[in-house]
Design a protein around this motif. Structure first.
Motif, PDB file in Angstrom:
ATOM      1  N   GLY A 276       5.075   5.378  -3.296  1.00  0.00           N
ATOM      2  CA  GLY A 276       5.740   4.324  -2.515  1.00  0.00           C
ATOM      3  C   GLY A 276       5.313   4.409  -1.057  1.00  0.00           C
ATOM      4  O   GLY A 276       4.988   3.404  -0.429  1.00  0.00           O
ATOM      5  N   ASP A 277       5.272   5.632  -0.518  1.00  0.00           N
ATOM      6  CA  ASP A 277       4.872   5.825   0.883  1.00  0.00           C
ATOM      7  C   ASP A 277       3.432   5.359   1.115  1.00  0.00           C
ATOM      8  O   ASP A 277       3.131   4.696   2.111  1.00  0.00           O
ATOM      9  N   LEU A 278       2.543   5.742   0.195  1.00  0.00           N
ATOM     10  CA  LEU A 278       1.133   5.380   0.393  1.00  0.00           C
ATOM     11  C   LEU A 278       0.967   3.862   0.375  1.00  0.00           C
ATOM     12  O   LEU A 278       0.231   3.291   1.185  1.00  0.00           O
ATOM     13  N   PHE A 279       1.677   3.199  -0.554  1.00  0.00           N
ATOM     14  CA  PHE A 279       1.575   1.746  -0.610  1.00  0.00           C
ATOM     15  C   PHE A 279       2.199   1.103   0.614  1.00  0.00           C
ATOM     16  O   PHE A 279       1.615   0.218   1.238  1.00  0.00           O
ATOM     17  N   ALA A 280       3.408   1.583   0.954  1.00  0.00           N
ATOM     18  CA  ALA A 280       4.120   0.963   2.077  1.00  0.00           C
ATOM     19  C   ALA A 280       3.334   1.147   3.365  1.00  0.00           C
ATOM     20  O   ALA A 280       3.170   0.211   4.152  1.00  0.00           O
ATOM     21  N   ALA A 281       2.805   2.387   3.569  1.00  0.00           N
ATOM     22  CA  ALA A 281       2.142   2.668   4.844  1.00  0.00           C
ATOM     23  C   ALA A 281       0.706   2.158   4.858  1.00  0.00           C
ATOM     24  O   ALA A 281       0.159   1.891   5.918  1.00  0.00           O
ATOM     25  N   GLY A 282       0.087   2.045   3.676  1.00  0.00           N
ATOM     26  CA  GLY A 282      -1.352   1.781   3.637  1.00  0.00           C
ATOM     27  C   GLY A 282      -1.736   0.337   3.391  1.00  0.00           C
ATOM     28  O   GLY A 282      -2.894  -0.024   3.550  1.00  0.00           O
ATOM     29  N   THR A 283      -0.784  -0.513   2.996  1.00  0.00           N
ATOM     30  CA  THR A 283      -1.168  -1.883   2.655  1.00  0.00           C
ATOM     31  C   THR A 283      -0.908  -2.824   3.828  1.00  0.00           C
ATOM     32  O   THR A 283      -1.820  -3.418   4.388  1.00  0.00           O
ATOM     33  N   GLU A 284       0.338  -2.900   4.183  1.00  0.00           N
ATOM     34  CA  GLU A 284       0.773  -3.849   5.218  1.00  0.00           C
ATOM     35  C   GLU A 284       0.043  -3.613   6.553  1.00  0.00           C
ATOM     36  O   GLU A 284      -0.390  -4.555   7.209  1.00  0.00           O
ATOM     37  N   THR A 285      -0.123  -2.319   6.910  1.00  0.00           N
ATOM     38  CA  THR A 285      -0.723  -1.997   8.203  1.00  0.00           C
ATOM     39  C   THR A 285      -2.164  -2.518   8.297  1.00  0.00           C
ATOM     40  O   THR A 285      -2.521  -3.206   9.251  1.00  0.00           O
TER      41      THR A 285
END
Ligand code: HEM
Length: 473
Positions: A276-285
């Motif tokens: 979840g962290d990798l997706f949340a931090a790595g996609t939107e940014t």
């Protein structure tokens, strides 16, 4: 509390605090970085706030943030405790982003950094992956045949596909439907995390006992973790220890290896949070940065032409860009850095917490204080940048037109908690951006209003929706 606070000599000054709500009504929660700029003028670069019962200190400007996050890195390495999450059964572990500073966070961060390397970051494997995805992206842009469109969705898909491949492996188990649901849930969960209601719940967790409020505040987050759990389960069922398909398999191997170690922080539940962290931090940014990038190109067509000129000279019109080309492309590098600086996509970084009593610039900050590193104030620090509020790629060029690093460039934060995805993001930004500009010239469609270069804040700062035309070169 007020008595204790009065006994702290040299505690940073701040606006007057009201009973119960503290200073919460004095901040515009939709644009906190703008409120902070105002408060800075009145109280200086270090000021204090009070979110109900929570002490908050806001740090501003390069000098102050460097002293805290870099020179006193460990003192500021903790994360605030969000009591709200103890009510959410899927949040009992802490993943990486919200993990308290300590052995478990260290173990997980070390694992993520080395897993990112193992699955291609910093190597040709990642370059090939991004290059292939950039081809699909160009085809999708071409299929618009010069008609106006909003590039948000296509950019988001391309960026998410990269993190998906690294996490779940290329022969992914997620089906198209799951993938789209995942992206939608991520978007909705992000909205849930920002705004006044969530801030209030974080400050007064007792409000969570109001019937129905949990569902209202965190419905999408719950669904997101449910979906991630299913994906991990599917991976586990088809897992062959001899073949690592992505970070999930590598993590499952670690869970298995340490199953008899009671101090191990590796568990399937924690894996779900890490993904979840990798997706949340790595996609939107990364998506937002590319969206800012295309926006600045249509608003500054002279800059776009100069980038294209450099691409044509160094790479030519056909061969896909490679990371090694960067060394010969100072202007394009400067433009990408300037997009990140002005785009300012994580204006307030992530909240930190003091790990012990400490001091910054002579101010006393007790252990357990929530710290907001106002990264925006560094990226736009008037003492460091010639034109802090304008898009000006020359900020990153020296007199000879060579790329010049700047110490105030801190979009990935700094110190122990700094972003572990920096190298991955840099690779994506360079390869996607240069491939797109090699293929297309971007324009504001005729009879469309000039898009705003302003952004809106919801944890990250993103541009307002805009339409462009991608004309084949
Ligand atoms: C943390 C920025 C891309 C994973 C952070 C932080 C910032 C940031 C400002 C907060 C650091 C702190 O607490 O001081 C960015 C920007 C990106 C980007 C601007 C793209 C342009 C990525 C990517 C990943 C990622 C691609 C995926 C690997 C993380 C994680 C953390 C983090 C896991 C938490 C680290 C910790 O708590 O120790 N990022 N990030 N980020 N980022 Fe990124």
């Amino acid at each position: 509390f007020m008595k204790r606070r009065r006994s702290w000599n040299r505690y940073p000054p701040g606006p007057a605090s009201f009973p119960f709500i503290g200073t919460m009504l004095q901040i515009d929660h939709n644009n906190p970085h703008l409120s902070f700029t105002q408060l800075c003028k009145k109280y200086g670069n270090i000021f204090s706030l009070q979110n109900c019962w929570n002490n908050v200190v806001v740090l501003n400007g390069f000098k102050v943030i460097k002293e805290a996050l870099v020179d006193k890195s460990e003192d500021f390495a903790d994360r605030p405790f969000f009591a709200v999450y103890t009510q959410l059964e899927y949040r009992k572990n802490h993943g990486l982003i919200l993990a308290k500073y300590g052995p478990s966070w260290k173990e997980q961060k070390r694992f993520i950094l080395s897993a990112l390397k193992d699955f291609g970051v910093g190597k040709k494997t990642l370059e090939d992956l991004v290059t292939e995805e950039a081809e699909h992206l160009c085809s999708s842009f071409s299929s618009k045949e010069g008609r106006p469109f909003d590039p948000h969705h296509l950019l988001n898909n391309a960026v998410s596909n990269i993190i998906c491949s690294i996490t779940f492996g290329k022969c992914s188990l997620y089906k198209e439907q799951n993938f789209q649901t995942l992206l939608n849930l991520l978007e909705e969960s992000k909205k849930e995390e920002s705004g006044f209601l969530t801030q209030l719940l974080h400050a007064i967790p007792a409000l969570l006992f109001i019937p129905g409020i949990m569902q209202k505040a965190f419905r999408h987050q719950k669904e997101l973790f449910g979906l991630l759990c299913d994906l991990v389960k599917m991976h586990k069922e088809t897992w062959l220890p001899s073949c690592k398909r992505g970070i999930v398999d590598a993590y499952l191997e670690e869970v298995e290896k340490r199953k008899n170690d009671e101090n191990s922080s590796f568990s399937e539940e924690n894996l779900t949070l890490i993904i979840g962290d990798l997706f949340a931090a790595g996609t939107e940014t990364t998506t937002s940065t590319l969206r800012w990038g295309l926006l600045y190109m249509v608003l500054h067509s002279n800059v776009q032409s100069k980038v294209q000129e450099e691409i044509d000279k160094v790479i030519g019109k056909n061969r896909p860009p490679k990371m090694e080309d960067q060394a010969k492309m100072p202007y394009t590098r400067a433009v990408i850095h300037e997009i990140q600086r002005v785009g300012d996509i994580v204006p307030l970084g992530l909240p930190h917490m003091t790990y012990r009593d400490t001091e910054v610039q002579g101010f006393f900050i007790p252990k357990g204080t929530t710290i907001v590193p106002n990264l925006s104030s560094v990226l736009k620090d008037e003492a460091m940048w010639e034109k802090p509020h304008h898009f000006h790629p020359e900020h990153f060029l020296d007199d000879k037109g060579q790329f010049a690093k700047q110490t105030g460039f801190m979009p990935f934060s700094a110190g122990r908690r700094a972003c572990p995805g920096e190298q991955l993001a840099r690779t994506e930004l360079f390869l996607f951006f240069s491939r797109l500009l090699q293929h297309f010239t971007f324009r504001i469609p005729e009879n469309h209003p000039r898009p705003s270069n302003d952004g809106y804040f919801a944890l990250t700062r993103t541009p307002y929706t805009y339409q462009i035309q991608a004309l084949l070169r």
